[in-house]
Design a protein around this motif. Structure first.
Motif, PDB file in Angstrom:
ATOM      1  N   ARG A  61       0.837  -1.200   0.000  1.00 58.83           N
ATOM      2  CA  ARG A  61       0.000   0.000   0.000  1.00 58.83           C
ATOM      3  C   ARG A  61       0.871   1.248   0.000  1.00 58.83           C
ATOM      4  O   ARG A  61       1.931   1.286   0.633  1.00 58.83           O
ATOM      5  CB  ARG A  61      -0.908   0.015   1.235  1.00 58.83           C
ATOM      6  CG  ARG A  61      -1.846  -1.182   1.330  1.00 58.83           C
ATOM      7  CD  ARG A  61      -2.611  -1.156   2.654  1.00 58.83           C
ATOM      8  NE  ARG A  61      -3.528  -2.280   2.767  1.00 58.83           N
ATOM      9  CZ  ARG A  61      -3.210  -3.464   3.297  1.00 58.83           C
ATOM     10  NH1 ARG A  61      -1.976  -3.667   3.763  1.00 58.83           N
ATOM     11  NH2 ARG A  61      -4.092  -4.433   3.368  1.00 58.83           N
ATOM     12  N   ARG A  62       0.388   2.282  -0.680  1.00 58.08           N
ATOM     13  CA  ARG A  62       1.031   3.588  -0.624  1.00 58.08           C
ATOM     14  C   ARG A  62       0.531   4.345   0.590  1.00 58.08           C
ATOM     15  O   ARG A  62      -0.452   3.964   1.239  1.00 58.08           O
ATOM     16  CB  ARG A  62       0.764   4.344  -1.928  1.00 58.08           C
ATOM     17  CG  ARG A  62       1.407   3.651  -3.130  1.00 58.08           C
ATOM     18  CD  ARG A  62       1.091   4.292  -4.446  1.00 58.08           C
ATOM     19  NE  ARG A  62       1.734   3.549  -5.530  1.00 58.08           N
ATOM     20  CZ  ARG A  62       1.172   3.284  -6.698  1.00 58.08           C
ATOM     21  NH1 ARG A  62      -0.054   3.730  -6.963  1.00 58.08           N
ATOM     22  NH2 ARG A  62       1.823   2.591  -7.617  1.00 58.08           N
ATOM     23  N   GLU A  63       1.216   5.453   0.915  1.00 60.17           N
ATOM     24  CA  GLU A  63       0.939   6.170   2.160  1.00 60.17           C
ATOM     25  C   GLU A  63      -0.516   6.613   2.266  1.00 60.17           C
ATOM     26  O   GLU A  63      -1.130   6.523   3.341  1.00 60.17           O
ATOM     27  CB  GLU A  63       1.887   7.361   2.288  1.00 60.17           C
ATOM     28  CG  GLU A  63       1.926   8.239   1.060  1.00 60.17           C
ATOM     29  CD  GLU A  63       3.231   8.986   0.905  1.00 60.17           C
ATOM     30  OE1 GLU A  63       3.157  10.191   0.596  1.00 60.17           O
ATOM     31  OE2 GLU A  63       4.311   8.395   1.086  1.00 60.17           O
ATOM     32  N   VAL A  72      -2.666   3.654   3.307  1.00 59.85           N
ATOM     33  CA  VAL A  72      -2.551   3.336   4.734  1.00 59.85           C
ATOM     34  C   VAL A  72      -3.348   4.342   5.559  1.00 59.85           C
ATOM     35  O   VAL A  72      -4.074   3.971   6.487  1.00 59.85           O
ATOM     36  CB  VAL A  72      -1.074   3.324   5.174  1.00 59.85           C
ATOM     37  CG1 VAL A  72      -0.963   3.111   6.684  1.00 59.85           C
ATOM     38  CG2 VAL A  72      -0.301   2.251   4.425  1.00 59.85           C
ATOM     39  N   LEU A  73      -3.223   5.621   5.210  1.00 57.52           N
ATOM     40  CA  LEU A  73      -3.966   6.643   5.933  1.00 57.52           C
ATOM     41  C   LEU A  73      -5.469   6.417   5.788  1.00 57.52           C
ATOM     42  O   LEU A  73      -6.232   6.629   6.739  1.00 57.52           O
ATOM     43  CB  LEU A  73      -3.581   8.029   5.423  1.00 57.52           C
ATOM     44  CG  LEU A  73      -4.125   9.227   6.205  1.00 57.52           C
ATOM     45  CD1 LEU A  73      -3.681   9.165   7.658  1.00 57.52           C
ATOM     46  CD2 LEU A  73      -3.660  10.532   5.567  1.00 57.52           C
ATOM     47  N   PHE A  83       1.635  11.843  11.776  1.00 57.98           N
ATOM     48  CA  PHE A  83       2.158  10.814  10.886  1.00 57.98           C
ATOM     49  C   PHE A  83       3.257  11.392  10.006  1.00 57.98           C
ATOM     50  O   PHE A  83       3.203  12.556   9.601  1.00 57.98           O
ATOM     51  CB  PHE A  83       1.030  10.233  10.025  1.00 57.98           C
ATOM     52  CG  PHE A  83      -0.114   9.691  10.832  1.00 57.98           C
ATOM     53  CD1 PHE A  83       0.007   8.507  11.536  1.00 57.98           C
ATOM     54  CD2 PHE A  83      -1.322  10.375  10.906  1.00 57.98           C
ATOM     55  CE1 PHE A  83      -1.043   8.006  12.291  1.00 57.98           C
ATOM     56  CE2 PHE A  83      -2.376   9.890  11.657  1.00 57.98           C
ATOM     57  CZ  PHE A  83      -2.238   8.702  12.345  1.00 57.98           C
ATOM     58  N   GLU A  84       4.248  10.567   9.738  1.00 57.55           N
ATOM     59  CA  GLU A  84       5.344  10.952   8.860  1.00 57.55           C
ATOM     60  C   GLU A  84       5.607   9.803   7.896  1.00 57.55           C
ATOM     61  O   GLU A  84       5.659   8.635   8.304  1.00 57.55           O
ATOM     62  CB  GLU A  84       6.604  11.279   9.658  1.00 57.55           C
ATOM     63  CG  GLU A  84       7.770  11.697   8.783  1.00 57.55           C
ATOM     64  CD  GLU A  84       8.914  12.320   9.554  1.00 57.55           C
ATOM     65  OE1 GLU A  84      10.043  12.311   9.024  1.00 57.55           O
ATOM     66  OE2 GLU A  84       8.676  12.816  10.671  1.00 57.55           O
ATOM     67  N   THR A  85       5.746  10.127   6.622  1.00 54.34           N
ATOM     68  CA  THR A  85       5.995   9.110   5.617  1.00 54.34           C
ATOM     69  C   THR A  85       7.212   9.509   4.788  1.00 54.34           C
ATOM     70  O   THR A  85       7.632  10.673   4.783  1.00 54.34           O
ATOM     71  CB  THR A  85       4.783   8.939   4.676  1.00 54.34           C
ATOM     72  OG1 THR A  85       4.588  10.163   3.938  1.00 54.34           O
ATOM     73  CG2 THR A  85       3.518   8.652   5.472  1.00 54.34           C
ATOM     74  N   ARG A 131      10.562   7.730   1.921  1.00 56.33           N
ATOM     75  CA  ARG A 131      11.236   6.584   1.320  1.00 56.33           C
ATOM     76  C   ARG A 131      12.736   6.845   1.279  1.00 56.33           C
ATOM     77  O   ARG A 131      13.168   7.986   1.207  1.00 56.33           O
ATOM     78  CB  ARG A 131      10.694   6.294  -0.078  1.00 56.33           C
ATOM     79  CG  ARG A 131      10.865   7.421  -1.084  1.00 56.33           C
ATOM     80  CD  ARG A 131      10.368   6.992  -2.465  1.00 56.33           C
ATOM     81  NE  ARG A 131       9.028   6.470  -2.430  1.00 56.33           N
ATOM     82  CZ  ARG A 131       7.931   7.209  -2.559  1.00 56.33           C
ATOM     83  NH1 ARG A 131       8.039   8.520  -2.728  1.00 56.33           N
ATOM     84  NH2 ARG A 131       6.742   6.672  -2.522  1.00 56.33           N
ATOM     85  N   ASN A 179      10.110   2.067   1.946  1.00 56.55           N
ATOM     86  CA  ASN A 179       8.999   2.980   2.184  1.00 56.55           C
ATOM     87  C   ASN A 179       8.549   2.852   3.634  1.00 56.55           C
ATOM     88  O   ASN A 179       8.468   1.742   4.164  1.00 56.55           O
ATOM     89  CB  ASN A 179       7.835   2.646   1.240  1.00 56.55           C
ATOM     90  CG  ASN A 179       8.200   2.846  -0.222  1.00 56.55           C
ATOM     91  OD1 ASN A 179       8.101   3.931  -0.754  1.00 56.55           O
ATOM     92  ND2 ASN A 179       8.658   1.770  -0.872  1.00 56.55           N
ATOM     93  N   TYR A 180       8.280   3.980   4.268  1.00 56.06           N
ATOM     94  CA  TYR A 180       7.866   3.912   5.675  1.00 56.06           C
ATOM     95  C   TYR A 180       6.675   4.822   5.950  1.00 56.06           C
ATOM     96  O   TYR A 180       6.462   5.847   5.289  1.00 56.06           O
ATOM     97  CB  TYR A 180       9.033   4.248   6.612  1.00 56.06           C
ATOM     98  CG  TYR A 180       9.598   5.642   6.483  1.00 56.06           C
ATOM     99  CD1 TYR A 180       9.063   6.702   7.200  1.00 56.06           C
ATOM    100  CD2 TYR A 180      10.693   5.892   5.656  1.00 56.06           C
ATOM    101  CE1 TYR A 180       9.591   7.989   7.097  1.00 56.06           C
ATOM    102  CE2 TYR A 180      11.226   7.163   5.539  1.00 56.06           C
ATOM    103  CZ  TYR A 180      10.667   8.209   6.261  1.00 56.06           C
ATOM    104  OH  TYR A 180      11.188   9.472   6.150  1.00 56.06           O
ATOM    105  N   PHE A 181       5.889   4.396   6.931  1.00 52.48           N
ATOM    106  CA  PHE A 181       4.750   5.160   7.449  1.00 52.48           C
ATOM    107  C   PHE A 181       4.852   5.082   8.961  1.00 52.48           C
ATOM    108  O   PHE A 181       4.767   4.004   9.540  1.00 52.48           O
ATOM    109  CB  PHE A 181       3.432   4.557   6.960  1.00 52.48           C
ATOM    110  CG  PHE A 181       2.214   5.387   7.277  1.00 52.48           C
ATOM    111  CD1 PHE A 181       1.557   6.088   6.273  1.00 52.48           C
ATOM    112  CD2 PHE A 181       1.713   5.475   8.567  1.00 52.48           C
ATOM    113  CE1 PHE A 181       0.437   6.856   6.542  1.00 52.48           C
ATOM    114  CE2 PHE A 181       0.605   6.245   8.857  1.00 52.48           C
ATOM    115  CZ  PHE A 181      -0.038   6.932   7.833  1.00 52.48           C
TER     116      PHE A 181
END
Length: 322
Positions: free
Chosen positions: A272-274, A277-278, A293-295, A297, A308-310
């Motif tokens: 999933r992209r950010e 997820v949101l 929240f912070e996203t 790559r 990639n991080y969330f």
């Protein structure tokens, strides 16, 4: 090379997830995945993927990183957790020598005062806890025996219904710390209904969480995954010498590299992209009050592979799971 694919996340199956996949082969696949978390390919990789995770946590959380105990909810055979724990706590030793922690953007930044033992000034060293719905106790025992800061919960833990006393179950000495949940190369495995329940439980019963994926729904990630086959063919004899079962299923019958590449490509298509997820967070029904929240790559392989991080942080979050 991170060219996004214009398709939604696809709920396709991965071979390693299937109950019919033989346990010895699954163990070999997971052994390779665990190794790759801590491996740095010459020229192609600026740092091992686990180091990028550790640096991202250090950068996003800053001095408050020592306020948390990090609980990995899908540890499998150990995965990156021992590597991440070692990298995070090694940073405090660098601080004790007058250095700074390397941040994810390539700059350096001080991470608070330092105690005489080389730990950060806000709670000392950082504890990590491994959990899974199917505990891998032999691997976890071996890993935890190498560090006083690495622990595990021996009983099954469901990320959608986590026990309230995880830290005491793990026997950590820092049971007054805040809970920070980790999902390392795991969240794409959850279908939307399960992912929503996990996020509801996470936002309700923790003070922070991070979703790390080593792939994205993009062309660069798929190219990088396809490159794993020749990499494993070239290096496995050296990396896994003595593990004759793994070598047989790599060179004689190449099941292990095939499964890793097949599942890797499917993982790209499932990730999933950010914004997605949101969207699940908004749907889960948990209160988002106080959460930020912070996203982002980070490149982990110069062929186009990105981490990639969330990350979610509850400002002023409580001390323990309630």
């Amino acid at each position: 090379m991170a060219i996004p694919l214009p398709i939604p996340p696809l709920r396709l199956f991965e071979i390693d997830d299937q109950s019919w996949f033989p346990a010895p082969l699954r163990a070999s696949v997971q052994a390779v995945l665990t190794f790759l978390w801590g491996y740095k390919a010459p020229i192609l990789q600026p740092a091992p993927p686990a180091s990028l995770v550790a640096r991202t946590l250090q950068s996003v959380l800053g001095p408050s990183i020592t306020d948390y105990t990090f609980v990995d909810f899908c540890s499998g055979a150990g995965g990156p957790t021992p590597y991440i724990e070692r990298e995070v706590n090694k940073a405090f030793n660098k601080l004790n020598d007058g250095g700074n922690i390397l941040l994810r953007n390539g700059h350096t930044g001080a991470n608070g005062p330092v105690n005489g033992d080389g730990s950060g000034g806000r709670g000392g060293r950082v504890d990590f806890v491994m959990t899974d719905i199917h505990p891998h106790l032999p691997e976890w025992v071996r890993a935890s025996n190498k560090s006083n800061d690495l622990h595990y919960v021996p009983s099954p833990v469901d990320a959608a219904n986590a026990p309230h006393d995880l830290l005491s179950m793990a026997g950590t000495q820092e049971q007054d710390k805040k809970i920070f949940r980790l999902f390392s190369l795991a969240f794409h495995h959850f279908p939307n209904p399960l992912a929503t329940r996990i996020l509801h439980n996470t936002l309700t019963h923790s003070s922070g969480f991070a979703i790390f994926e080593l792939q994205g729904r993009d062309l660069g990630s798929i190219i990088t995954i396809l490159g794993m086959f020749p990499l494993l063919w070239a290096g496995s004899w050296w990396w896994f010498w003595g593990d004759w079962g793994l070598l047989f299923w790599t060179y004689v019958v190449p099941v292990v590299p095939f499964v890793l590449v097949f599942d890797g490509v499917i993982s790209c298509l499932r990730t999933r992209r950010e914004g997605e997820v949101l969207g699940l967070i908004r749907e889960c029904g948990a209160s988002m009050e106080g959460w930020r929240f912070e996203t982002g790559r980070e490149v982990h392989t110069r062929t186009g592979g990105t981490m990639n991080y969330f990350i979610g942080i509850k400002e002023g979050g409580g001390k323990k799971m309630q």
